[in-house]
Structure formats: C-alpha cells, structure tokens
Design a protein around this motif. Structure first.
Motif, mmCIF file in Angstrom:
data_model
loop_
_atom_site.group_PDB
_atom_site.id
_atom_site.type_symbol
_atom_site.label_atom_id
_atom_site.label_comp_id
_atom_site.label_asym_id
_atom_site.label_seq_id
_atom_site.Cartn_x
_atom_site.Cartn_y
_atom_site.Cartn_z
ATOM 1 N N SER A 189 0.885 -1.187 -0.110
ATOM 2 C CA SER A 189 -0.001 0.001 -0.173
ATOM 3 C C SER A 189 0.913 1.134 0.066
ATOM 4 O O SER A 189 0.522 2.162 -0.697
ATOM 5 C CB SER A 189 -0.912 0.040 1.336
ATOM 6 O OG SER A 189 -1.793 -0.961 1.199
ATOM 7 N N THR A 242 -4.769 1.159 -1.260
ATOM 8 C CA THR A 242 -4.910 0.056 -0.008
ATOM 9 C C THR A 242 -5.757 -0.972 -0.520
ATOM 10 O O THR A 242 -6.006 -1.951 0.513
ATOM 11 C CB THR A 242 -5.764 1.136 1.184
ATOM 12 O OG1 THR A 242 -6.872 1.547 0.537
ATOM 13 C CG2 THR A 242 -4.839 2.120 1.704
ATOM 14 N N ILE A 254 -0.796 3.943 6.842
ATOM 15 C CA ILE A 254 -0.116 2.805 6.163
ATOM 16 C C ILE A 254 1.234 2.988 6.616
ATOM 17 O O ILE A 254 1.908 1.943 7.110
ATOM 18 C CB ILE A 254 -0.146 3.053 4.789
ATOM 19 C CG1 ILE A 254 -1.616 3.327 4.250
ATOM 20 C CG2 ILE A 254 0.281 1.808 4.037
ATOM 21 C CD1 ILE A 254 -2.430 2.107 4.135
#
Lengths: 337, 337
Positions: free
Chosen positions: A56, A62, B53
């Motif tokens: 990601s 994602t 992330i």
DNA sequence: CTGTTAGCGCCTTCAC
DNA sequence: GTGAAGGCGCTAACAG
C-alpha cells in the motif's frame, strides 16, 4: 509471535538479492527458471505472504473500500452490505464499514476516519440528520471515487444508486385505490431524506391521477424505525375520517399498526387495508400476511460497488445515476380475493 | 487527486527537517515552543493527517480488528457487529468484516485474507460447516490475539464469549412444563454447533428434571434459518403424538410454524404453545405475540471486543470464558393467563 | 539474468 | 533544540 517471513528472509536463505526474489515472486520474465523455482519453493515452505501494508505504501493504494451507512443492524443496510462485500471481495478489495447511527456528527467523523485510512473509494448512504453536506462535498473535491446509494444527496454531483421510490409508491397507492380504497393514510419518513420525499410524491401523484383529495391530516411524518406507532394510530382513529387504508414507510410500523388496529376490533383488510415497505423476512407470516414493497437492498449494494470499482479503475468514468426496480408484493393485508 | 500533505511537505515549507516536524507533531518535549506552534499551525492549514499505512509499516500494527461471521445480514450477527464496532471505534480501531456464508472453505479464505491484512486481532464465530479446525488452530499458533463468540470451538484453547445456552433452554422448557405442557417438540439447530448442542442438552435436562420422557421423534435437527419448516410441521402432525408445545431454534421457524398450525385450525397457545429463539424485533406483534429468548447479540459483540483489546494490549492476558445471560420473554404464544 | 540504489511516509536512534 | 541517517517491506529504475 509467529513473525511473517519477508522477501529479505527468503533472499538471505537463498543468497540472492531482494530484487531477484521480488521478481521471482511477481513472475517477472527476467529470472532464471531454476532461481524462480527455488524462490517459489522456499516461499511456499515458509508460507510467505506479501505484506499488504508495504504494498500500500508503495503503490499508494490500500485495496480497501470505505462504507458509511446509518446502522449495520437495520435489515436494509445489512443486506446492502452483503452485496457490497460480495462484489468487493471478488475484485480483491476489503471493506471497512462505519455506522453513523443516523447522526451527522458521527457521519463527519466517519468520513474523516475513512479518509485517514486512505481507502480507495467510498460508498455512502447518508444519515437522517444530514442537511449540510460540506463534509461530503469535501470528498468529491479530493476526487476520491465515491458512490451514494439509497439515501443520496441530490445536490451532489456524483454517482448514485437509488430505488424507483416514486414509481413504486405510486404503484402501491394505485393498487389500494383500484381495489376500492379512498381515504388512504400515509406514514412518511423524514422529509429531508431523498427517498422519503420521492415516495411521498408517488403517493400524492397516484391520488391525483384518480382525482382523490390529498388530505394533509392523513399524512404523518414519522421517524425511521416506527417510534410512536401507538401515537400515530390513536391520532388516525381520533380523526374520525373513516380511513380505509394505511401505507406505512416500513414493515415494522405496518405490523405494529395492524396489531393495534386489531385490538380495536377493526378488521384488516376488510375495514382497513395495510401496505408496508421493505418486505422483511417475517412479513409473509403475519396474520394477515403483509403486503409490502421489496426494496432491492442486496442488488443496490452490488450495483453501487460495481460502479465504484469502475470509478477507481478509470478516473474518467462518467457519473451515473442508476435506478434499481422495486417490487410490489401483494398479500392479504391489502387485498383478499 | 487532492494528494494528502506529508511531513516532508511541512518540513519543506518551514525549512525544517522532517525529524523536527515529526517531533512537533507527536508532541515531543525537545522542540522549541515557537517551532512547534508553527508546525501545528501549518499542519492544521494543510489539513495534515498522518498516513496510517506508513505508521503501520513502522509499528507493525494496523489498528484493524478482523471479524469472521457466517452472515452479515442475519440479525444476530448484524447486532453483534454493532457491538463490536462500538467498542472498537472508541478504542481507535477499525473493523474488517468477512462473511463465511456458512462455508468452511470460505471461512478458510477469510482467515487467510485477514492474516494477510495483518489485522491486530480476530473475532470469530464459526460457520455451520466447520468441523476440522486446523485453519483456526493455525491462528492461535501464530499467537495472534483471537476471541471466539457464540459459535465457538470447544476444543480450541482461546478466549470465548457465549450465551448461557444450556440454562436458558432449560428455563424455557421448564416454563412450558410448569404451565402444563407434556409433549414438547424441539426444533434443534445443527448438532456440530456448540450452541445447538448445549441448547438441546438444556431441553433434555428440563424434561428429565420433571420426569418426562425424552422422545427422539419429537426432536428435529434443522438448519439455521428455518428451511423446510412446512416439512417439519407436517411431520410433527403426522406423528399423531398429540404434541402440546413446540420449542423452535429461532423466531423465523417459530413464526412460520404458528402460521402453518393456524391453517390447520389448531389454536396457539391453547392447543400448542410455541417458544422461539432470538426475540426478533417483530416477534412482539405477531398474533399471538411470540414468546422468545432474547439472545444478547450486541452485548456479546461488545464483550468479545473488550476481551480482544485486552489480549492485544497484554499478550500475557489469560484466556477467559465469558457467559452472557439470555432472557426468557414470555408472551401469549406460550401462555395465556 | 542479477544486484545496487532509492524511495513510498513516518519515526527513532545518534550526533552535534 | 535540531538535523542526518537508517529502516519498516516491497518494488522499479538503473547498472552491470
């Protein structure tokens, strides 16, 4: 902790560079057959799974879709979620669901949460309270692919999936009229919701078509899940308007009303015909079995997700408005042959 | 794309290093007041949001909980999800839900998917088909914090949240017996499920306590959502055993049975008393109102999540077995005063 | 064919 | 106080 093996681990054990291992794993052509074989073999042995977090970060995607709905436990939405999940998971996407609990404030937080989570797209059905749509407009400004379904915002330029609200209430009202009903009470949903407005319009249009008067006293603006049903029912009876039919915004309300009507020794459908909305799983087994409108929840979820995936794949994909057909299910609560 | 601003962006505009900006943002003590002020101000202006992330990659935690349940649209599970979401979101966790659709194969995939997603913990209610639990044992081997709820695996050493299945069916059966019923049919769930077994045991134990015979002909092993209800009902009547009560594994089945019983001109509860399970929202409005067992779905979801969060926070947290109390709701389908 | 380098966004030593 | 360097796991561009 059973740490997951990494590309590095494999590379180390095989005395290779991480790039070569990565290439072997992604089936890149420029890798010697034998090398690839070794890598794949070891990967399987170690049960290697690529770390999606790292992917990601690298790809800036994602593979997660965000969903904002009023309540997961309302049957319409839980069925819609099933449809969303089905399409998403087939396409390799995960789904992250937030409930607004029908509060704009929570809805705003949900938007923020999902934006922060960097979801690849958003599927939204707005809360009952949502009037100011700035927080939703912000999403569109960011050009994040977004699809609204069921409870949409008309003023927002974005892809939408709705039921044929107007047509189906028109048809249900027409059914009541053509089977001889003349004073049809209507329990409406909150009028700031797109759905509720369109449905009320359909009801009124049907009355007009058959030259029946629109009596505002017979129109009750209720909340979503049939609160105060007793109050409405008492009110309608105290009006002394001899109503001969009730069209309720959901089965929950319809069913409770029938219960209360029967307590007054009034007969359904002989004296008062009743039609609900949502065709809940139990509605067929009531006494009398409830006529209702089958709201295509699962299909709306599916369609919304399909459209969203197309938006994600192609940012030029044009805005769409899809209408999913509902179905009028006539049972004995509205008509006995 | 409205790209999200990064620490780097802020650093560049302020002629600072990323480290300083990072420190200012995380409220580190070693930053000049003025610098911190500037950073915070710009961050707000740019609507800076840390990239989760990147954080996940760094901290090796995703702040995502995985959930595997049989079906999102079954009311018990959708209520449980609400409970899960509530606790999770308060603690700053997202939730990722997978439905097994009551298939072990899909359940295995779900496990894989959620492990790949590197969720921080797992909440599981197993599928109807699950017998071989290798895929679940694997999770525990990895020492990934996991809580089972409702449909648990007895053989697995892990934290569990269940309802008081035995006690509540015992109590409901006792209620039928003490109100004069003697031949009580029991529509059971699939016997590989922990719940269904315990409930059946409760029923049998109550019969034994009151010295009533256990007649296997009166025990029907059904599927989860009341398929073949007509078949069961016909079967029970054809037995000619003069049954005077039915205890059904869910309200859906109970309600359809009442419907079929009434069609045979047999009276509920006078001739046959009926008790359901789940206390669905509609059950109070049936004719007659359905006695049922309130299965504490929301609370089970909450409790499971609270326990999971404790496991995540402390990997020494001991395994727990929590039992959540159900409630017997007596209405007219089982007893008329 | 394979290895080295660099960077996704962030944080955390270590050094000054 | 602040900056430079390195690394979380992975891949892609650039060298050989």
């Amino acid at each position: 902790m059973g740490m997951n093996p990494t590309v590095k681990d494999i590379a180390a054990k095989l005395n290779l560079s991480t790039s070569t291992v990565s290439r072997a794993l992604t089936d890149h052509p420029d890798v010697k057959k034998e090398t690839k074989r070794l890598v794949l073999k070891l990967a399987r042995e170690l049960d290697y799974q690529p770390n999606p977090i790292a992917l990601s970060l690298k790809k800036n995607r994602t593979y997660i879709l965000g969903v904002i709905i009023p309540e997961t436990s309302i049957s319409f939405f839980s069925k819609a979620i099933s449809g969303i999940q089905e399409v998403a998971s087939k396409a390799g996407y995960q789904v992250m669901i937030c409930s607004s609990h029908d509060s704009v404030d929570i809805e705003r937080q949900n938007v923020q949460t999902l934006l922060n989570s960097r979801v690849d797209g958003l599927i939204i059905s707005v809360s009952r309270e949502t009037q100011d749509v700035n927080h939703l407009a912000r999403i569109l400004d960011k050009r994040l692919p977004t699809v609204f379904f069921d409870r949409i915002c008309e003023e927002l330029q974005s892809t939408q999936v709705v039921a044929d609200n107007f047509a189906i209430t028109f048809r249900a009202t027409e059914h009541l009229i053509t089977t001889g009903r003349k004073r049809i009470a209507y329990i409406a949903g909150p009028q700031n919701l797109y759905n509720s407005r369109k449905r009320l319009e359909g009801y009124k249009a049907a009355l007009q078509k058959y030259k029946l008067p629109i009596d505002d006293d017979l129109i009750i603006a209720s909340h979503y899940e049939g609160e105060n049903v007793k109050t409405y029912t008492d009110y309608l009876f105290n009006l002394n308007r001899q109503i001969d039919a009730i069209f309720a915004i959901n089965d929950r309300t319809a069913i409770e009303m029938i219960h209360l009507i029967k307590q007054r020794q009034v007969k359904v459908p002989e004296d008062i015909a009743v039609v609900g909305f949502n065709n809940e799983r139990f509605s067929a087994f009531f006494d009398p079995p409830l006529s209702s409108i089958d709201h295509p929840a699962f299909e709306m979820g599916k369609t919304a997700t399909e459209l969203l995936l197309q938006h994600i794949a192609d940012d030029q994909f044009p805005i769409q408005k899809k209408v999913i057909k509902s179905d009028l299910i006539i049972r004995e609560s509205s008509f006995k042959s």
